[in-house]
Structure formats: C-alpha cells, structure tokens
Design a protein around this motif. Structure first.
Motif, short mmCIF file in Angstrom:
data_model
loop_
_atom_site.label_atom_id
_atom_site.label_comp_id
_atom_site.label_asym_id
_atom_site.label_seq_id
_atom_site.Cartn_x
_atom_site.Cartn_y
_atom_site.Cartn_z
N GLN A 57 0.84 -1.20 0.00
CA GLN A 57 0.00 0.00 0.00
C GLN A 57 0.88 1.25 0.00
OE1 GLN A 57 -2.28 -0.99 3.57
NE2 GLN A 57 -4.10 -1.28 2.30
N TRP A 58 0.80 2.06 -1.09
CA TRP A 58 0.15 1.82 -2.38
C TRP A 58 1.21 2.08 -3.42
CZ3 TRP A 58 -2.32 3.94 1.80
CH2 TRP A 58 -3.49 3.31 2.22
N ASN A 59 2.08 1.11 -3.59
CA ASN A 59 3.28 1.31 -4.39
C ASN A 59 3.75 -0.04 -4.94
OD1 ASN A 59 5.51 2.54 -5.54
ND2 ASN A 59 6.16 3.55 -3.65
N TRP A 60 4.76 0.02 -5.78
CA TRP A 60 5.35 -1.18 -6.37
C TRP A 60 6.88 -1.12 -6.23
CZ3 TRP A 60 2.17 -4.97 -8.29
CH2 TRP A 60 0.84 -4.60 -8.54
N GLU A 61 7.46 -2.27 -6.01
CA GLU A 61 8.92 -2.40 -5.97
C GLU A 61 9.33 -3.46 -6.99
OE1 GLU A 61 11.62 -2.67 -2.24
OE2 GLU A 61 11.27 -4.75 -2.90
N PHE A 62 10.27 -3.11 -7.86
CA PHE A 62 10.77 -4.03 -8.88
C PHE A 62 12.26 -4.24 -8.64
CE2 PHE A 62 7.43 -1.40 -11.02
CZ PHE A 62 6.44 -2.37 -10.98
N SER A 63 12.65 -5.48 -8.36
CA SER A 63 14.05 -5.79 -8.07
C SER A 63 14.60 -6.75 -9.12
CB SER A 63 14.18 -6.43 -6.68
OG SER A 63 13.75 -5.53 -5.68
N TYR A 64 15.88 -6.55 -9.43
CA TYR A 64 16.58 -7.38 -10.42
C TYR A 64 17.71 -8.11 -9.70
CZ TYR A 64 14.20 -4.13 -13.59
OH TYR A 64 13.25 -3.37 -14.25
N ALA B 188 -6.71 3.56 -6.39
CA ALA B 188 -6.85 4.09 -7.75
C ALA B 188 -5.56 4.70 -8.29
CB ALA B 188 -7.97 5.14 -7.79
N VAL B 189 -4.64 5.10 -7.42
CA VAL B 189 -3.40 5.73 -7.89
C VAL B 189 -2.22 4.76 -7.81
CG1 VAL B 189 -4.13 8.06 -7.31
CG2 VAL B 189 -3.00 6.68 -5.57
N MET B 190 -2.49 3.50 -7.59
CA MET B 190 -1.41 2.51 -7.48
C MET B 190 -1.07 1.98 -8.88
SD MET B 190 -1.24 -0.74 -4.92
CE MET B 190 0.06 -1.96 -5.02
N VAL C 122 3.04 10.27 -20.39
CA VAL C 122 1.98 11.24 -20.12
C VAL C 122 0.72 10.59 -19.55
CG1 VAL C 122 2.79 12.81 -21.90
CG2 VAL C 122 1.12 11.04 -22.50
N THR C 123 0.66 9.27 -19.56
CA THR C 123 -0.56 8.58 -19.12
C THR C 123 -0.60 8.31 -17.62
OG1 THR C 123 0.54 6.53 -19.75
CG2 THR C 123 -1.00 7.48 -21.33
N THR C 124 0.52 8.48 -16.95
CA THR C 124 0.55 8.23 -15.51
C THR C 124 1.26 9.37 -14.80
OG1 THR C 124 2.59 6.94 -15.80
CG2 THR C 124 0.53 5.72 -15.68
N HIS C 125 1.02 9.47 -13.50
CA HIS C 125 1.63 10.53 -12.71
C HIS C 125 2.10 9.94 -11.38
CE1 HIS C 125 0.02 13.55 -15.49
NE2 HIS C 125 -1.11 12.87 -15.45
N PRO C 126 3.18 10.47 -10.84
CA PRO C 126 3.63 9.97 -9.54
C PRO C 126 2.56 10.17 -8.48
CG PRO C 126 5.33 11.32 -10.58
CD PRO C 126 4.08 11.49 -11.39
N PHE C 127 2.52 9.24 -7.55
CA PHE C 127 1.57 9.30 -6.45
C PHE C 127 2.18 10.16 -5.35
CE2 PHE C 127 0.07 6.79 -2.55
CZ PHE C 127 -1.01 7.65 -2.34
#
Length: 308
Positions: free
Chosen positions: A139-146, A237-239, A289-294
């Motif tokens: 809540q309410w974010n994503w983490e991407f790890s390599y 909705a903003v995630m 342009v389709t998304t914005h930082p939360f």
C-alpha cells in the motif's frame, strides 16, 4: 402455403443480414477491432493466444445464440394460432431430447479443451529466462528488483515509486522475462492491459499455494501502463506503474547505468535517471503522459481533502 412461408423466411433472413451489416459498418471498426470484441491490442504471444480464445468463444456463443433465437422466433412467427383446433400433441421426442443433451456437452468439452490448452501455454515457464524480476506490491506502491544485477553498494538493482517518480518496470523486448510476484500487506493485483494478463499478489504466496511466477515475451519496444486491479484500500486508484520494453542493447545500456554511481547525486542511478541519461527519445522519457507519480506526502493529501 409452403411457398409463402419460404418466401417470408428468406425475406426475414435478408433483412436481418442487412441490419447486421449496417450495424457493423456504422461502428467504423476494422475487422481486427471487431474480432477483438473490445480487447486492446496485445504485445505478447500469450496475449495473442488469450485474445484468440476470447474471440472464438464469443463467436461460438453468438452462433449458439442465433440458433436459439431462431428456434424461439420460428414458432412465434410461422406457427401462430390459426384456429381453435389443437395441433397434434407429442409427449416425447427422444431423438430431439438426445440432441438437446449431447450438443451442450460437446460445446462445453470443446471450450474446456481450448481453455486448458491456452492456460497451459500462458502459464508455461522456460528453465532459463533472459531476465528475472521480483515484483513486490504494498500500500500503495510497487517495488521491482533485479536480483541478477547489483549496485555499487552490492545491493540488488531496485526501483520503487516516489512522489517524484512513477514506479518503472524496465525489461528487454523480444526476450523471455520471468516475474515473481508477492505482496507485503493486503492482496493486490498485477495487471497490464496490453498483456491481457492479471494475477493477484498475495502475502506469503507459498503458504497460500499460489503460483506466483509467470513469464512472457514482449514482442516490441513500448511503454505500457500497469495497474493494481484489486481494491486494496484508500489510494488503490493511484497505485499505477509503467512497463518500459527496451531493445536488448538499450536494456544493457540501462542496466549499465543502474549498476553505476550517479556522479551528480553520489548514489546509484534511479530508473528515471538512467533512462534520462540514455537520451533515446520518448521511450526513455522518465515518465509517460498517461501516468503521474503518487503524492506520498500524507500531510499534503489531508490538507487537500480538508480544502474540498
């Protein structure tokens, strides 16, 4: 009498056919758009296979629907009451009852077969993918790890969304990518419309007997919006996040930046900083342009809410 009935049936068929053609033409849709039945254009082989299953399932349903409508309308139109004399009554019609039983079973078996074939294809996993990404939702974010790449401080290359940057999942195009998904808190859902794919992210997926690993191959470069598709709380909705599919050589350059220290900040390059440094046009723009930082500033959000 038989000739009149045949003539009326032929006329009705022509009118219905003409109405159907006018309806399709009036939409202004191409054949491909019509056959997708509202689905977006897929960018992975798995998406194409699922779209094909959807298309032909809908076509089969429409064919069955037309036959049922015809069976309903035929007696209504051509066997209306003409006198007080009752027609011959039939209590049983075994051949017809067998047909009514066998045909639905055949339809179900065929749909089940093609669904299983498609599902197995979508869930198939290569033993050696070109890249593995750990996807963590919270809540309410994503983490991407390599895990295969390390920063100068010996930590896995990781991207997390901030108030200034949308979470960016950068992967190579035309190569197999494996995703391992999980949640840190409540149930979320990893969803990219152009992939035609959605899978819930659960806390402790192993204990919940969830297959939390899938893979795909994005067949072209591009930027695609991803979303949480499971109601997960106030700011569900903003995630959102973005997937950036780069050519393999661009992805190598991107990871070369991510594994180095940014001389301007003295810390490892973030995803947005690395893409900006590559200077490769709109595809490498830090934010689409389709998304914005939360906005993660809770005080700012509360003040905004009080001002409404």
């Amino acid at each position: 009498m038989g000739l009149k009935v045949g003539t009326r049936a032929a006329r009705l068929a022509k009118v219905l056919g003409l109405a159907g053609l006018v309806g399709v033409a009036a939409t202004g849709c191409s054949t491909d758009e019509v056959l997708r039945f509202g689905w977006p254009v897929g960018v992975t082989p798995q998406a194409d296979r699922m779209r094909e299953l959807w298309t032909w399932s809908v076509v089969a349903a429409l064919v069955v629907g037309v036959i049922v409508w015809a069976l309903i309308l035929w007696p209504v139109v051509f066997h209306r009451k003409k006198s007080d004399e009752l027609p011959r009554q039939t209590q049983y019609n075994v051949p017809l009852e067998i047909i009514y039983t066998v045909v639905p079973i055949v339809i179900i078996v065929v749909l089940f077969y093609f669904t299983v074939i498609t599902q197995n294809y979508v869930n198939a996993k290569d033993e050696k993918p070109a890249l593995t990404v750990d996807v963590v939702s919270f809540q309410w974010n994503w983490e991407f790890s390599y895990p295969e790449y390390e920063t100068p401080d010996k930590q896995p290359v990781t991207t997390v969304g901030t108030s200034q940057e949308i979470p960016l999942l950068v992967v190579p195009a035309n190569q197999v990518v494996r995703y391992k998904i999980r949640s840190k808190d409540v149930i979320h859902s990893f969803f990219v419309p152009e992939w035609h794919f959605k899978r819930d992210t659960l806390p402790n997926p192993e204990k919940n007997s969830q297959d939390n690993v899938f893979q795909n191959t994005i067949d072209r470069e591009g930027s695609f919006v991803g979303r949480c598709a499971e109601l997960c709380g106030t700011y569900h909705a903003v995630m959102n996040f973005e997937v950036r599919a780069l050519s393999p050589d661009k992805f190598t350059t991107y990871m070369d930046y991510r594994t180095r220290t940014n001389p301007q900040t003295g810390s490892p390059y973030t995803a947005a900083q690395a893409l900006a440094a590559m200077n490769c046009g709109e595809l490498c723009a830090p934010q689409a342009v389709t998304t914005h930082p939360f906005n993660t500033d809770r005080t700012a959000r509360e003040a905004s809410e009080r001002g409404r």
